[in-house]
Design a protein around this motif. Structure first.
Motif, mmCIF file in Angstrom:
data_model
loop_
_atom_site.group_PDB
_atom_site.id
_atom_site.type_symbol
_atom_site.label_atom_id
_atom_site.label_comp_id
_atom_site.label_asym_id
_atom_site.label_seq_id
_atom_site.Cartn_x
_atom_site.Cartn_y
_atom_site.Cartn_z
ATOM 1 N N ALA A 120 60.023 -32.595 59.750
ATOM 2 C CA ALA A 120 59.723 -33.617 58.747
ATOM 3 C C ALA A 120 59.525 -33.010 57.361
ATOM 4 O O ALA A 120 59.660 -33.715 56.360
ATOM 5 N N SER A 121 59.232 -31.710 57.316
ATOM 6 C CA SER A 121 58.992 -31.058 56.033
ATOM 7 C C SER A 121 60.191 -30.265 55.531
ATOM 8 O O SER A 121 60.109 -29.614 54.485
ATOM 9 N N VAL A 122 61.297 -30.326 56.266
ATOM 10 C CA VAL A 122 62.483 -29.539 55.912
ATOM 11 C C VAL A 122 63.430 -30.396 55.082
ATOM 12 O O VAL A 122 63.760 -31.521 55.465
ATOM 13 N N PRO A 123 63.888 -29.891 53.942
ATOM 14 C CA PRO A 123 64.799 -30.679 53.100
ATOM 15 C C PRO A 123 66.153 -30.899 53.769
ATOM 16 O O PRO A 123 66.587 -30.090 54.609
ATOM 17 N N GLU A 124 66.829 -31.974 53.397
ATOM 18 C CA GLU A 124 68.167 -32.252 53.914
ATOM 19 C C GLU A 124 69.152 -31.200 53.411
ATOM 20 O O GLU A 124 68.893 -30.478 52.453
ATOM 21 N N ASN A 125 70.288 -31.146 54.091
ATOM 22 C CA ASN A 125 71.365 -30.221 53.711
ATOM 23 C C ASN A 125 70.910 -28.763 53.728
ATOM 24 O O ASN A 125 71.222 -27.980 52.833
ATOM 25 N N SER A 126 70.152 -28.421 54.776
ATOM 26 C CA SER A 126 69.679 -27.055 54.961
ATOM 27 C C SER A 126 70.131 -26.549 56.323
ATOM 28 O O SER A 126 70.646 -27.306 57.154
ATOM 29 N N LEU A 127 69.930 -25.257 56.529
ATOM 30 C CA LEU A 127 70.038 -24.659 57.854
ATOM 31 C C LEU A 127 68.627 -24.342 58.322
ATOM 32 O O LEU A 127 67.834 -23.764 57.575
ATOM 33 N N VAL A 128 68.305 -24.736 59.545
ATOM 34 C CA VAL A 128 66.950 -24.530 60.048
ATOM 35 C C VAL A 128 66.997 -23.785 61.374
ATOM 36 O O VAL A 128 67.718 -24.164 62.296
ATOM 37 N N ALA A 129 66.232 -22.695 61.444
ATOM 38 C CA ALA A 129 66.097 -21.904 62.663
ATOM 39 C C ALA A 129 64.751 -22.237 63.290
ATOM 40 O O ALA A 129 63.707 -22.083 62.651
ATOM 41 N N ILE A 130 64.775 -22.702 64.531
ATOM 42 C CA ILE A 130 63.548 -23.094 65.234
ATOM 43 C C ILE A 130 63.254 -22.019 66.273
ATOM 44 O O ILE A 130 64.049 -21.777 67.184
ATOM 45 N N HIS A 131 62.113 -21.366 66.116
ATOM 46 C CA HIS A 131 61.853 -20.145 66.883
ATOM 47 C C HIS A 131 60.485 -20.177 67.542
ATOM 48 O O HIS A 131 59.502 -20.655 66.960
ATOM 49 N N ASP A 132 60.415 -19.639 68.764
ATOM 50 C CA ASP A 132 59.143 -19.471 69.455
ATOM 51 C C ASP A 132 58.312 -18.411 68.732
ATOM 52 O O ASP A 132 58.767 -17.271 68.558
ATOM 53 N N GLY A 133 57.082 -18.763 68.362
ATOM 54 C CA GLY A 133 56.248 -17.826 67.632
ATOM 55 C C GLY A 133 55.946 -16.550 68.388
ATOM 56 O O GLY A 133 55.661 -15.515 67.772
ATOM 57 N N VAL A 134 55.991 -16.605 69.712
ATOM 58 C CA VAL A 134 55.667 -15.424 70.508
ATOM 59 C C VAL A 134 56.912 -14.624 70.916
ATOM 60 O O VAL A 134 56.811 -13.687 71.699
ATOM 61 N N ARG A 135 58.063 -14.965 70.376
ATOM 62 C CA ARG A 135 59.228 -14.073 70.502
ATOM 63 C C ARG A 135 59.200 -13.144 69.283
ATOM 64 O O ARG A 135 60.008 -13.271 68.354
ATOM 65 N N CYS A 136 58.277 -12.208 69.330
ATOM 66 C CA CYS A 136 57.954 -11.393 68.159
ATOM 67 C C CYS A 136 58.869 -10.186 67.984
ATOM 68 O O CYS A 136 58.736 -9.454 66.996
ATOM 69 N N LEU A 137 59.788 -9.958 68.916
ATOM 70 C CA LEU A 137 60.720 -8.831 68.820
ATOM 71 C C LEU A 137 62.074 -9.255 68.273
ATOM 72 O O LEU A 137 63.029 -8.479 68.308
ATOM 73 N N ILE A 138 62.158 -10.475 67.763
ATOM 74 C CA ILE A 138 63.391 -10.966 67.170
ATOM 75 C C ILE A 138 63.861 -10.013 66.072
ATOM 76 O O ILE A 138 63.055 -9.508 65.295
ATOM 77 N N THR A 139 65.164 -9.754 66.020
ATOM 78 C CA THR A 139 65.711 -8.823 65.041
ATOM 79 C C THR A 139 66.418 -9.568 63.914
ATOM 80 O O THR A 139 66.930 -10.676 64.107
ATOM 81 N N PRO A 140 66.475 -8.952 62.750
ATOM 82 C CA PRO A 140 67.254 -9.558 61.656
ATOM 83 C C PRO A 140 68.699 -9.811 62.035
ATOM 84 O O PRO A 140 69.299 -10.802 61.605
ATOM 85 N N ALA A 141 69.278 -8.932 62.867
ATOM 86 C CA ALA A 141 70.674 -9.119 63.273
ATOM 87 C C ALA A 141 70.860 -10.429 64.027
ATOM 88 O O ALA A 141 71.825 -11.176 63.771
ATOM 89 N N LEU A 142 69.953 -10.753 64.945
ATOM 90 C CA LEU A 142 70.077 -11.996 65.705
ATOM 91 C C LEU A 142 69.800 -13.202 64.812
ATOM 92 O O LEU A 142 70.484 -14.226 64.915
ATOM 93 N N ILE A 143 68.815 -13.092 63.946
ATOM 94 C CA ILE A 143 68.520 -14.200 63.026
ATOM 95 C C ILE A 143 69.747 -14.544 62.193
ATOM 96 O O ILE A 143 70.141 -15.712 62.081
ATOM 97 N N ASN A 144 70.366 -13.535 61.619
ATOM 98 C CA ASN A 144 71.526 -13.787 60.763
ATOM 99 C C ASN A 144 72.737 -14.247 61.567
ATOM 100 O O ASN A 144 73.527 -15.069 61.080
ATOM 101 N N ARG A 145 72.890 -13.754 62.790
ATOM 102 C CA ARG A 145 73.993 -14.221 63.640
ATOM 103 C C ARG A 145 73.850 -15.714 63.909
ATOM 104 O O ARG A 145 74.838 -16.462 63.892
#
Length: 234
Positions: free
Chosen positions: A92-117
């Motif tokens: 509800a707080s995300v502006p239209e015409n965006s890309l949104v990544a929804i992530h589990d807060g406890v997946r703390c080993l996420i890498t920049p490579a996967l985020i950007n992929r």
């Protein structure tokens, strides 16, 4: 398109056997949730983050990020009684015409490579759901009595099975519309919500190290992975 991350950390984490919600447990001298936030900050310069927490923990979450160089990029949001309602609050707080990544807060080993992929695939296909192959044998169980030994089971072919991870990433035009429907019991993640709204989802390669901190042993494994990454960087 602007890039937004909704980091969902509104659970209580009862399986950890701790009075402290798992997203706030220490990992290598830092709260689990801070490792997660900082991965997104590192991956996407200027990214805006919506951190969804239990209402009772919002003040504590604010105290964790106070004074951090990225404090201005993080907006704290009250979570709901389910993952669906917590994600809906973030969306509800995300502006239209965006890309949104929804992530589990406890997946703390996420890498920049996967985020950007995931962001790149969502830009191209509308959605990006990271998955990994199954390495264990699988059995489907039908319990006919009141004891596990009463179960009738059959082997499943793991070749066509994938384990689903986050960040599940979408164009807002797709996922915000999907979350306008009523919550259903089968909504276990954002991909299932999108599919119930008639949308197909695009799979991308996940990361075996992108584990979810659920039990005490996961913290031990996460610390070992972080130590290994530090050694490789030095």
């Amino acid at each position: 398109m602007d890039k937004i991350a909704i980091i969902v950390a509104a659970g209580s984490g009862t399986r950890m056997g701790s009075d402290i919600p798992k997203q706030f447990l220490p990992l290598k001298g830092k709260a689990v949730i801070l490792h997660t936030i900082e991965a997104f900050i590192k991956a996407v310069p200027g990214i805006q983050i919506r951190l969804v927490l239990p209402p009772s923990m919002v003040a504590y979450g604010q105290s964790l990020i106070e004074g951090m160089p990225y404090q201005g990029q993080v907006t704290l949001i009250n979570g709901g009684n389910s993952r669906f309602s917590s994600v809906a609050s973030g969306l509800a707080s995300v502006p239209e015409n965006s890309l949104v990544a929804i992530h589990d807060g406890v997946r703390c080993l996420i890498t920049p490579a996967l985020i950007n992929r995931c962001f790149e695939a969502a830009q191209a296909f509308g959605s990006a759901i990271p998955v990994t192959p199954v390495t264990d044998s699988l059995r489907e169980v039908s319990v006919e009595g009141n004891h596990p030994t009463d179960a009738v089971s059959k082997a499943l072919d793991r070749v066509n099975i994938r384990l689903v991870q986050t960040p599940q990433t979408f164009k807002t035009s797709l996922i915000q519309a999907a979350f306008s429907q009523q919550e259903q019991p089968g909504f276990t993640d954002e991909a299932s919500v999108a599919e119930a709204a008639g949308k197909q989802v695009h799979l991308v390669e996940g990361d075996p190290e992108n584990i979810k901190i659920t039990r005490p042993v996961d913290l031990i494994l996460a610390a070992a992975i972080l130590d290994q990454r530090t050694a490789q960087d030095n």
